[in-house]
Scaffold this motif. Structure first.
Motif, PDB file in Angstrom:
ATOM      1  N   HIS A  91       1.059  -1.188   0.429  1.00  0.00           N
ATOM      2  CA  HIS A  91      -0.145   0.197  -0.120  1.00  0.00           C
ATOM      3  C   HIS A  91       1.123   1.358  -0.386  1.00  0.00           C
ATOM      4  CE1 HIS A  91      -3.694   1.622   1.443  1.00  0.00           C
ATOM      5  NE2 HIS A  91      -3.203   3.060   0.949  1.00  0.00           N
ATOM      6  N   HIS A  93       2.638   5.004  -2.160  1.00  0.00           N
ATOM      7  CA  HIS A  93       1.507   5.583  -3.273  1.00  0.00           C
ATOM      8  C   HIS A  93       2.574   6.233  -3.874  1.00  0.00           C
ATOM      9  CE1 HIS A  93      -2.545   5.138  -1.871  1.00  0.00           C
ATOM     10  NE2 HIS A  93      -2.344   5.216  -0.537  1.00  0.00           N
ATOM     11  N   GLY A 126      -1.108   2.046  -4.071  1.00  0.00           N
ATOM     12  CA  GLY A 126      -2.497   1.483  -3.308  1.00  0.00           C
ATOM     13  C   GLY A 126      -3.314   2.750  -3.525  1.00  0.00           C
ATOM     14  N   TYR A 157      -8.202   5.712  -8.947  1.00  0.00           N
ATOM     15  CA  TYR A 157      -8.843   5.549  -7.869  1.00  0.00           C
ATOM     16  C   TYR A 157     -10.643   5.231  -8.515  1.00  0.00           C
ATOM     17  CZ  TYR A 157      -6.361   6.270  -4.255  1.00  0.00           C
ATOM     18  OH  TYR A 157      -4.962   6.329  -2.622  1.00  0.00           O
ATOM     19  N   LYS A 195      -7.830  -0.251  -7.923  1.00  0.00           N
ATOM     20  CA  LYS A 195      -8.239   0.182  -6.076  1.00  0.00           C
ATOM     21  C   LYS A 195      -9.378   1.247  -5.749  1.00  0.00           C
ATOM     22  CE  LYS A 195      -7.012   2.259  -1.961  1.00  0.00           C
ATOM     23  NZ  LYS A 195      -6.090   2.979  -0.583  1.00  0.00           N
ATOM     24  N   HIS A 241      -6.254  -1.642   4.380  1.00  0.00           N
ATOM     25  CA  HIS A 241      -5.748  -1.335   5.978  1.00  0.00           C
ATOM     26  C   HIS A 241      -6.788  -1.384   7.135  1.00  0.00           C
ATOM     27  CE1 HIS A 241      -5.431   3.076   4.018  1.00  0.00           C
ATOM     28  NE2 HIS A 241      -6.328   3.000   3.260  1.00  0.00           N
ATOM     29  N   ASP A 366       0.872   3.417   3.284  1.00  0.00           N
ATOM     30  CA  ASP A 366       0.655   5.067   2.935  1.00  0.00           C
ATOM     31  C   ASP A 366       0.465   5.983   3.393  1.00  0.00           C
ATOM     32  OD1 ASP A 366      -1.800   5.520   2.499  1.00  0.00           O
ATOM     33  OD2 ASP A 366      -3.324   4.885   3.550  1.00  0.00           O
ATOM     34  N   THR A 368      -0.200   8.766   3.316  1.00  0.00           N
ATOM     35  CA  THR A 368      -1.139   9.775   3.449  1.00  0.00           C
ATOM     36  C   THR A 368      -1.208  10.733   4.858  1.00  0.00           C
ATOM     37  OG1 THR A 368      -2.921   8.777   3.814  1.00  0.00           O
ATOM     38  CG2 THR A 368      -2.385   9.013   1.347  1.00  0.00           C
TER      39      THR A 368
HETATM   40 ZN   LIG Z   1      -3.750   4.561   0.882  1.00  0.00          ZN
END
Ligand SMILES: [Zn+2]
Length: 468
Positions: A91, A93, A126, A157, A195, A241, A366, A368
């Protein structure tokens, strides 16, 4: 003329100067001697081992007394070091939440470098906010024009209505036909993964899964409008997640609607992990072979008592990005929200239960949230958090290596250390099998037998994260 240049470039497997500056071992035969090997299968660490790599592949691995170092090999005496498989992180990015406002900047310069420096030799994005950029970066890395891991590129997405104002880079699918077309388009462009996002409808998810599966590709999701159980029934391959995003336990949840106002979080806070509904859901996911991607690194940023970005990673940040991160963290420290402390603890417990029940747990980081997850550093931290969740260090390393490879269907080539496998290796000082924090001491990262200088790559991105 142009055609011949393109052909020549395509055949040029040799790395360019941008990559060469970070390569410290490029010999065709390399022997690593006196090493401790953690092979990624969960087997105990073995000391006094020799690994021989030839042409990018592991030729032999075993006790020093049993493996002959070939004549002409470049030999590295790695006493005091441990060799593990390169991480397979699922996951990741190439974007970062710089500037807030739901806008994500592509980190095409810093993140591929950071991931490789951190020990990641294969990653799946991801989710993708920059369309063609992710595909072109993947290609540039393969052609030796950029430093980075092998990338399984996820398409932009797949989302339903309800988010366009919050994250304007994400498309809103109109219907199932639109979902099918979007999957087909990006698969044709080279995306190898998909995703689904928080507001997708069941009809769109069904269509996306059908189209992806028809092409032999997989679909994961950060879901909300669709429950985990519904998604499993529709054939989803992976859930991002883990359980804190499961809307299955919200009472009176309406189909195709993401419950508003923190209802999902409240339902998880109230949840008894040992209750029948939880055990039933875990059993159903295991039965349908749905993987779970652990992303504890981003969740811990919401918990004031968890350590923040390490000092070295703060130096990697653009000053403005760093200031913004530090301000948010200071606010969090002044008024800590215990909700996330509970959610983090519960998520850890549920991930352990899922793995113990036979589920395929994989991991990613992740980058983010509010900017407290910095690629590369985060991948090392992810291993520490899995140990905090109750996994042994050897189990955590397996989640981050062989399990990821299995999910990608590439376990015959990558994910563990064995003769015949691709020479993707991380060399660290110390012994992560007894002290998981030692994963922070990466010295060398081998990708297909080429050894990259991890500290040198980390140094090359000082002040860049958040900029590009
Ligand atoms: Zn993410």
């Amino acid at each position: 003329m142009l055609a011949s240049l393109i052909t020549a470039a395509a055949l040029l497997a040799q790395p360019g100067q941008a990559v060469r500056q970070f390569i410290s071992v490029s010999d065709s035969i390399v022997a690593l001697t006196n090493v401790r090997v953690i092979d990624g299968t969960g087997a105990p660490a073995r000391t006094d081992q020799t690994i021989v790599m030839r042409g990018g592949v592991i030729q032999s691995v075993g006790a020093a007394s049993q493996v002959t170092v070939p004549a002409g090999a470049r030999t590295l005496d790695l006493a005091g070091r441990t060799v593990m498989p390169g991480y397979v992180m699922l996951h990741e990015h190439l974007f970062y939440p710089s500037g807030g406002g739901g806008v994500y900047n592509e980190q095409g310069y810093s993140f591929p470098r950071l991931y490789l420096a951190g020990g990641v030799t294969t990653m799946r994005t991801g989710g993708n906010m920059a369309g063609y950029a992710d595909l072109n970066i993947k290609k540039a890395i393969e052609e030796g024009a950029m430093v980075g891991p092998s990338i399984d590129v996820t398409a932009p997405y797949l989302n339903g209505p309800g988010l366009s104002a919050a994250i304007p880079q994400v498309k809103t699918l109109r219907d199932a036909d639109d979902a099918r077309k979007m999957v087909a388009y990006w698969a044709d462009e080279g995306a190898t993964s998909f995703k689904a996002y928080m507001h997708i409808t069941q009809a769109s998810l069904r269509a996306a899964v059908e189209e992806a599966h028809r092409r032999g590709l997989k679909v994961t999701g950060h879901l909300c409008s669709v429950t985990f159980r519904e998604a499993a029934t529709l054939g989803i391959d992976d859930l991002e997640h883990g359980f804190v995003t499961a809307s299955d336990f919200v009472t009176n949840k309406k189909p195709d609607e993401c419950p508003a106002g923190g209802a999902v979080q409240r339902s998880i806070v109230a949840l008894d992990p040992n209750s029948a509904p939880v055990r039933d859901l875990i059993a159903e996911l295991v039965r349908r072979r749905v993987a779970i991607t652990s992303t504890l690194t981003v969740f811990e940023t919401f918990v004031a008592s968890q350590p923040g970005v390490p000092a070295k990673a703060l130096d990697a940040m653009l000053p403005e990005a760093r200031r913004q991160y530090e301000q948010t963290r200071a606010t969090l420290a002044r008024s800590p929200d215990s909700t996330w402390a509970v959610l983090l603890r519960k998520e850890m417990q549920l991930e352990k239960m899922f793995a113990d029940a036979g589920g395929l747990l994989v991991v990613g980081t992740d980058p983010t949230g509010f900017g407290g997850v910095i690629a590369g550093y985060s991948n090392q931290r992810a291993l520490e958090l899995l140990v905090q969740a109750g996994f042994t260090p050897l189990e955590a390393i397996k989640v981050a290596t062989l399990n990821g490879a299995k999910y990608l269907g590439r376990e015959a080539r990558i994910g563990s250390i064995a003769a015949g496998k691709q020479a993707d290796l991380v060399v660290v000082r110390g012994d992560p099998s007894t002290r998981i924090e030692d994963v922070q001491n990466a010295e060398l990262v081998f990708k297909q037998g080429v050894g990259y200088d991890s500290p040198k790559i980390f140094d090359s991105v000082k002040g860049r994260v958040g900029l590009h």
